[in-house]
Design a protein around this motif. Structure first.
Motif, PDB file in Angstrom:
ATOM      1  N   THR A 270       0.767  -1.389  -0.023  1.00  0.00           N
ATOM      2  CA  THR A 270      -0.101   0.061   0.214  1.00  0.00           C
ATOM      3  C   THR A 270       0.793   1.116   0.092  1.00  0.00           C
ATOM      4  OG1 THR A 270      -1.599  -1.223   1.122  1.00  0.00           O
ATOM      5  CG2 THR A 270      -2.149   1.065   1.158  1.00  0.00           C
ATOM      6  N   ALA A 271       0.617   2.040  -1.181  1.00  0.00           N
ATOM      7  CA  ALA A 271       1.573   3.299  -1.229  1.00  0.00           C
ATOM      8  C   ALA A 271       0.439   4.510  -1.263  1.00  0.00           C
ATOM      9  CB  ALA A 271       2.343   3.239  -2.343  1.00  0.00           C
ATOM     10  N   LYS A 272       1.007   5.592  -0.369  1.00  0.00           N
ATOM     11  CA  LYS A 272       0.384   6.811  -0.484  1.00  0.00           C
ATOM     12  C   LYS A 272       1.234   7.835  -1.285  1.00  0.00           C
ATOM     13  CE  LYS A 272      -2.053   7.461   4.039  1.00  0.00           C
ATOM     14  NZ  LYS A 272      -1.883   8.330   5.380  1.00  0.00           N
ATOM     15  N   ALA A 273       0.810   8.681  -1.946  1.00  0.00           N
ATOM     16  CA  ALA A 273       1.506   9.776  -2.759  1.00  0.00           C
ATOM     17  C   ALA A 273       0.370  10.845  -3.219  1.00  0.00           C
ATOM     18  CB  ALA A 273       2.138   9.302  -3.960  1.00  0.00           C
ATOM     19  N   VAL A 274       1.099  11.882  -3.840  1.00  0.00           N
ATOM     20  CA  VAL A 274       0.167  12.775  -4.212  1.00  0.00           C
ATOM     21  C   VAL A 274      -0.697  12.464  -5.415  1.00  0.00           C
ATOM     22  CG1 VAL A 274       1.512  14.867  -3.120  1.00  0.00           C
ATOM     23  CG2 VAL A 274       2.028  13.703  -5.510  1.00  0.00           C
TER      24      VAL A 274
END
Lengths: 430, 430
Positions: free
Chosen positions: A224-228
């Motif tokens: 799971t990755a979070k980014a803009v």
């Protein structure tokens, strides 16, 4: 944003129902990139509800309360919100009319108790409930948004998707709020072996995070990755996914919503083949899994659940001399069943299970389970020895039969030991 | 005694697994007569664990913590107990030897990380874990007993039964600690209709308490009485049970662990009959339910999952002119399938399902499901129209088919509307 859940229901505390609401809400919060640090369950008791909601409001930016908004007098979530917020209770004439209209449309007389559902704490907005009569509520208390939703999952889940998650996404204004998640599905390794193979990735990465979980013999790895934006998040996931796939090799059979049933569907469609099953100890579970796929009728012909020996002989044409020489719980019988299923049901591929699921042994030790898969390219069988009670043995055998079908369709075959089917090594804790 | 549960696991908060541990513990506490007012879930985070356990210790006479006692470094329940109790960490040389012995017995090298499991907060007793390597812990903190148990259900549940519940019963010394619980199982009425029929009993009684819950179309009414001895508790339950049975009438099919599968088994055994099924839309689910009963081979012959029309014609001998005149989704076809299953599989009783489970309609509206039951005394069919998605339609149809089998074996038949199968009326909240 930190979001907390408070699930209301005495039946949850008494163990009468499983708290799947908390699970499903947790999943939706994770997918949307919110932090979820606390779940609380309290019964239909005003004092404890007020205490739990007050505590949650003090810790989180949003609190999701489920349950306790129905028409009966033990439904007191509205009163709890009113008490926590310290406001008056109001009454919606408009919602009363709406309720009366709904019941009239069904030609039924509305019990007056339903009018409780038109009450709301001052300042609260009603959230539409398309599947039921109890509206949800949204109320700002202190620095937190509090949502009250129905306890019935079929009503609550659509309201989460349509109203709660979008509202929180708007409110949170988190620039790194885009989340990309990837689920990598594997089978044939124990959980501890997957832990050894991937252990350093847990420590090395925090974006994407790496988590894994075992269920019914499958091991799933979630990145799971979070980014803009989506592209950036996907580019964070991609190299880690490649590394996981490299390390787990052919044990990986799919990703995201590619269940083993879907993978088999794809492999059959690529060959233009149809499939049939012959089940003894699994009693129809393999057929039930395959037919859970919408549109299975295009490639699934049917199944013979051959519980009695006569049925194996008559409908599946297993030769009597094979049964006499080798026994019912034998690879020879499983092979004859797989071939017999393909022939009797007019399918290209036949999958068969025979075994001793317990509690009483049948011919061989309890837990001895045999899977055979027949394809136009050949027939193979595999004997496993599985621990656990009847229900677990049946469940794990069902998964194993589907996975062995995949391997046979891919032209390979599984060579591990039975223990790896369990996903549990000797030292596994949790 | 008030007992509280604290379940540890980030995977629970992320919605990756369902918190069945809290459910099963709740059930065991209710059965033993303990009050259970709070469940809390926190992740593998020392600070939040300490906070949750501290709060629980302040409210309850006993706290059951599950999870976080395994060998990996995110397992920090021991540290949390140490912090809450304000004591030193100790190390058990004896348990280290035991761990080394176990791994050697398996011929494997023990990872040194396992030695974390020999640590314990000063004053704690180790609780044996026969199914795994992480021992449980029992520690008095303030006025409460705190138990730490593994998160793996197969390890945790036997420890609850063997150690935790008996210990708490000894400690509580509650003279009214004997609990008698009765579960009355019914089918064929909606939840709101059951509510109307039994509503006054909820208000009238608090010993026994009256609760009900709906699952997959069945409605269960639970009566729970507390008293000084079993006879007194049973005498409190008996008149209320009689009243519930009177009001629900023939909708009651069993009690306690008499599942519908068990009831069918009993009815078949009384007649000396065997059973077979022919399934289309349910795809093997009915056979799987029947074969979940240990010893089903004495009365279950087998099943034909006839997904393709050819299979209905060939293996079940459904006449082609019936299919052409009436269609596949018709009572005539269902009747022919039930009779064909009994004949082809050599059974006295045949149960058949055909229908349109979706998502694409087959001949008739999605949700149209037909059940036929053939017995030596006659054959009957019933058409239902069920709402919901494919999986729900399949599940409810499976329950309905089993219940209609029971009614046919009892010489009666169900006359309600499809809505009552759902257990949900228009105004149902929770």
């Amino acid at each position: 944003m930190i979001v907390e859940t408070v699930t209301i229901g005495t039946e949850l505390l008494l163990g009468q129902i499983v708290n799947t609401n908390a699970t499903r809400i947790g999943e939706k919060l994770a997918d949307a990139g919110f932090d979820h640090y606390h779940q609380t369950v309290v019964g239909d008791n005003l004092e404890r509800m007020v205490d739990a909601i007050t505590r949650a409001v003090g810790r989180a930016g949003a609190v999701i309360v489920t349950g306790g908004i129905g028409p009966t007098k033990d439904d007191v979530t509205r009163q709890a919100l009113q008490a926590v917020a310290g406001v008056e209770m109001r009454y919606s004439e408009a919602y009363e009319s709406e309720l009366r209209r709904r019941w009239e449309a069904r030609g039924r007389v509305m019990p007056e108790s339903n009018l409780r559902q038109a009450e709301y704490p001052e300042g609260a907005e009603m959230i539409p409930n398309p599947k039921g009569s109890a509206p949800g509520l949204r109320l700002g208390i202190g620095d937190a948004w509090v949502f009250a939703l129905p306890g019935v999952p079929a009503e609550m889940l659509p309201m989460m998707d349509a109203e709660v998650i979008p509202f929180l996404q708007d409110m949170s204004g988190d620039p790194a709020a885009v989340v990309v998640s990837r689920l990598i599905r594997s089978w044939g390794l124990s959980e501890s072996r997957v832990g050894e193979l991937l252990g350093d990735l847990f420590d090395q990465y925090d974006n994407p995070t790496v988590a894994f979980l075992a269920s019914s013999g499958e091991i799933k790895v979630r990145l799971t990755a979070k980014a803009v934006d989506v592209e950036t998040a996907a580019s964070l996931v991609a190299p880690v996914e490649a590394e996981v796939r490299l390390r787990l090799g052919s044990h990986v059979f799919g990703s995201d919503d590619e269940t083993i049933e879907r993978v088999i569907e794809g492999l059959l469609e690529a060959e233009g083949w149809t499939i049939a099953t012959a089940e003894s100890a699994t009693g129809g579970l393999i057929a039930a899994r395959l037919t859970s796929v919408p549109g299975a009728s295009a490639w699934f012909r049917g199944s013979v659940v051959a519980y009695h020996e006569d049925v194996k002989r008559s409908l599946l044409a297993v030769p009597g001399d094979v049964i006499e020489a080798e026994g019912i719980v034998s690879e020879a019988t499983a092979v004859a069943m797989a071939q017999g299923a393909a022939k009797a049901l007019g399918a290209d591929v036949g999958v068969a299970v025979t075994g001793s699921a317990g509690p009483e042994p049948q011919e061989r030790e309890v837990g001895t389970m045999i899977v055979a898969v027949h394809t136009p390219e050949g027939t193979r069988a595999r004997t496993m020895l599985l621990p656990g009670d009847r229900e677990r043995v049946r469940t794990y055998t069902t998964t194993a039969a589907l996975q062995l079908t995949r391997l046979a369709l891919q032209g390979s075959w599984w060579k591990g030991d039975s223990q790896s089917l369990w996903g549990v090594g000797p030292g596994a804790g949790r």
